[in-house]
Design a protein around this motif. Structure first.
Motif, PDB file in Angstrom:
ATOM      1  N   ASP A   1       0.832  -1.207   0.000  1.00 44.41           N
ATOM      2  CA  ASP A   1       0.000   0.000   0.000  1.00 44.41           C
ATOM      3  C   ASP A   1       0.865   1.255   0.000  1.00 44.41           C
ATOM      4  OD1 ASP A   1      -2.315  -1.492   0.018  1.00 44.41           O
ATOM      5  OD2 ASP A   1      -2.624  -1.320   2.182  1.00 44.41           O
ATOM      6  N   GLN A   2       1.905   1.251   0.821  1.00 48.22           N
ATOM      7  CA  GLN A   2       2.787   2.405   0.885  1.00 48.22           C
ATOM      8  C   GLN A   2       3.565   2.561  -0.423  1.00 48.22           C
ATOM      9  OE1 GLN A   2       2.824   0.065   3.457  1.00 48.22           O
ATOM     10  NE2 GLN A   2       1.570   1.234   4.858  1.00 48.22           N
TER      11      GLN A   2
ATOM     12  N   GLU B   1       1.348   4.164  -2.875  1.00 49.79           N
ATOM     13  CA  GLU B   1       1.174   5.594  -2.613  1.00 49.79           C
ATOM     14  C   GLU B   1       2.375   6.391  -3.105  1.00 49.79           C
ATOM     15  OE1 GLU B   1       0.002   6.623   1.345  1.00 49.79           O
ATOM     16  OE2 GLU B   1      -1.604   5.147   1.370  1.00 49.79           O
TER      17      GLU B   1
ATOM     18  N   SER C   1       2.369   9.244  -5.973  1.00 47.95           N
ATOM     19  CA  SER C   1       2.917  10.586  -5.758  1.00 47.95           C
ATOM     20  C   SER C   1       3.902  10.958  -6.851  1.00 47.95           C
ATOM     21  CB  SER C   1       3.610  10.679  -4.391  1.00 47.95           C
ATOM     22  OG  SER C   1       2.676  10.556  -3.359  1.00 47.95           O
TER      23      SER C   1
ATOM     24  N   GLY D   1       2.535  16.155   0.772  1.00 47.85           N
ATOM     25  CA  GLY D   1       1.619  15.018   0.919  1.00 47.85           C
ATOM     26  C   GLY D   1       2.366  13.721   1.175  1.00 47.85           C
ATOM     27  N   LEU D   2       3.471  13.543   0.475  1.00 49.33           N
ATOM     28  CA  LEU D   2       4.269  12.343   0.658  1.00 49.33           C
ATOM     29  C   LEU D   2       4.873  12.294   2.052  1.00 49.33           C
ATOM     30  CD1 LEU D   2       5.358   9.788  -0.663  1.00 49.33           C
ATOM     31  CD2 LEU D   2       7.252  11.147  -1.579  1.00 49.33           C
TER      32      LEU D   2
ATOM     33  N   GLU E   1       3.715  13.711   4.740  1.00 49.97           N
ATOM     34  CA  GLU E   1       2.638  13.458   5.701  1.00 49.97           C
ATOM     35  C   GLU E   1       2.291  11.972   5.765  1.00 49.97           C
ATOM     36  OE1 GLU E   1      -0.741  15.948   4.963  1.00 49.97           O
ATOM     37  OE2 GLU E   1       0.412  17.777   5.235  1.00 49.97           O
ATOM     38  N   ARG E   2       2.224  11.318   4.616  1.00 47.73           N
ATOM     39  CA  ARG E   2       1.896   9.885   4.599  1.00 47.73           C
ATOM     40  C   ARG E   2       3.010   9.057   5.228  1.00 47.73           C
ATOM     41  NH1 ARG E   2      -0.327  11.404  -0.405  1.00 47.73           N
ATOM     42  NH2 ARG E   2       1.497  10.681  -1.567  1.00 47.73           N
ATOM     43  N   ILE E   3       4.249   9.407   4.933  1.00 48.03           N
ATOM     44  CA  ILE E   3       5.371   8.679   5.531  1.00 48.03           C
ATOM     45  C   ILE E   3       5.401   8.915   7.038  1.00 48.03           C
ATOM     46  CG2 ILE E   3       7.897   8.562   5.667  1.00 48.03           C
ATOM     47  CD1 ILE E   3       7.924   9.110   2.631  1.00 48.03           C
TER      48      ILE E   3
ATOM     49  N   ALA F   1       2.872   9.601   8.989  1.00 52.87           N
ATOM     50  CA  ALA F   1       1.766   8.858   9.602  1.00 52.87           C
ATOM     51  C   ALA F   1       2.121   7.385   9.745  1.00 52.87           C
ATOM     52  CB  ALA F   1       0.493   9.018   8.766  1.00 52.87           C
ATOM     53  N   GLU F   2       2.805   6.825   8.748  1.00 50.76           N
ATOM     54  CA  GLU F   2       3.228   5.422   8.820  1.00 50.76           C
ATOM     55  C   GLU F   2       4.247   5.221   9.940  1.00 50.76           C
ATOM     56  OE1 GLU F   2       3.600   1.378   8.094  1.00 50.76           O
ATOM     57  OE2 GLU F   2       2.064   2.767   7.414  1.00 50.76           O
TER      58      GLU F   2
ATOM     59  N   LYS G   1       2.447   5.335  13.252  1.00 49.24           N
ATOM     60  CA  LYS G   1       1.688   4.099  13.466  1.00 49.24           C
ATOM     61  C   LYS G   1       2.614   2.983  13.951  1.00 49.24           C
ATOM     62  CE  LYS G   1      -0.026   1.859   9.925  1.00 49.24           C
ATOM     63  NZ  LYS G   1      -0.858   1.486   8.760  1.00 49.24           N
TER      64      LYS G   1
END
Length: 94
Positions: free
Chosen positions: A4-5, A8, A12, A30-31, A33-35, A37-38, A41
């Motif tokens: 999934d990552q 993404e 991007s 955006g990239l 922020e997603r990294i 967040a991962e 987590k």
């Protein structure tokens, strides 16, 4: 990273190629922020494994057992506010 990552990141990169250099900052933000967040987590999962994070706590693990907060200044009385300027009442040394 999982598939999934990876997908993404590929999306991007493709968006960056389609949008052009005028959108560099937006795509990068955006990239990131997603990294981020991962990473958050994964850290939360590891802390949960060690029991460091209590369920439902908003601020993390909290103070160490036995911690009673910062010490009061010398001469301070509980419940009595310090007078204005009390921290530097003696003035500069000299």
């Amino acid at each position: 990273m999982g598939s999934d990552q990876d997908a993404e990141i590929r999306a991007s990169v493709a968006a960056h190629a389609d949008l052009g250099p005028g959108y560099d900052d937006a795509v990068a933000e955006g990239l990131v922020e997603r990294i981020g967040a991962e990473i958050d987590k994964r850290i939360d999962a590891r802390l949960a494994q060690t029991g460091a994070v209590q369920a439902g706590s908003a601020g993390g693990p909290g103070p160490a057992p036995g911690y009673q907060g910062p010490a009061a200044p010398a001469g301070a009385q509980p419940g009595v506010p310090a007078p204005a300027g009390a921290a530097g009442a003696a003035g500069p040394a000299g």
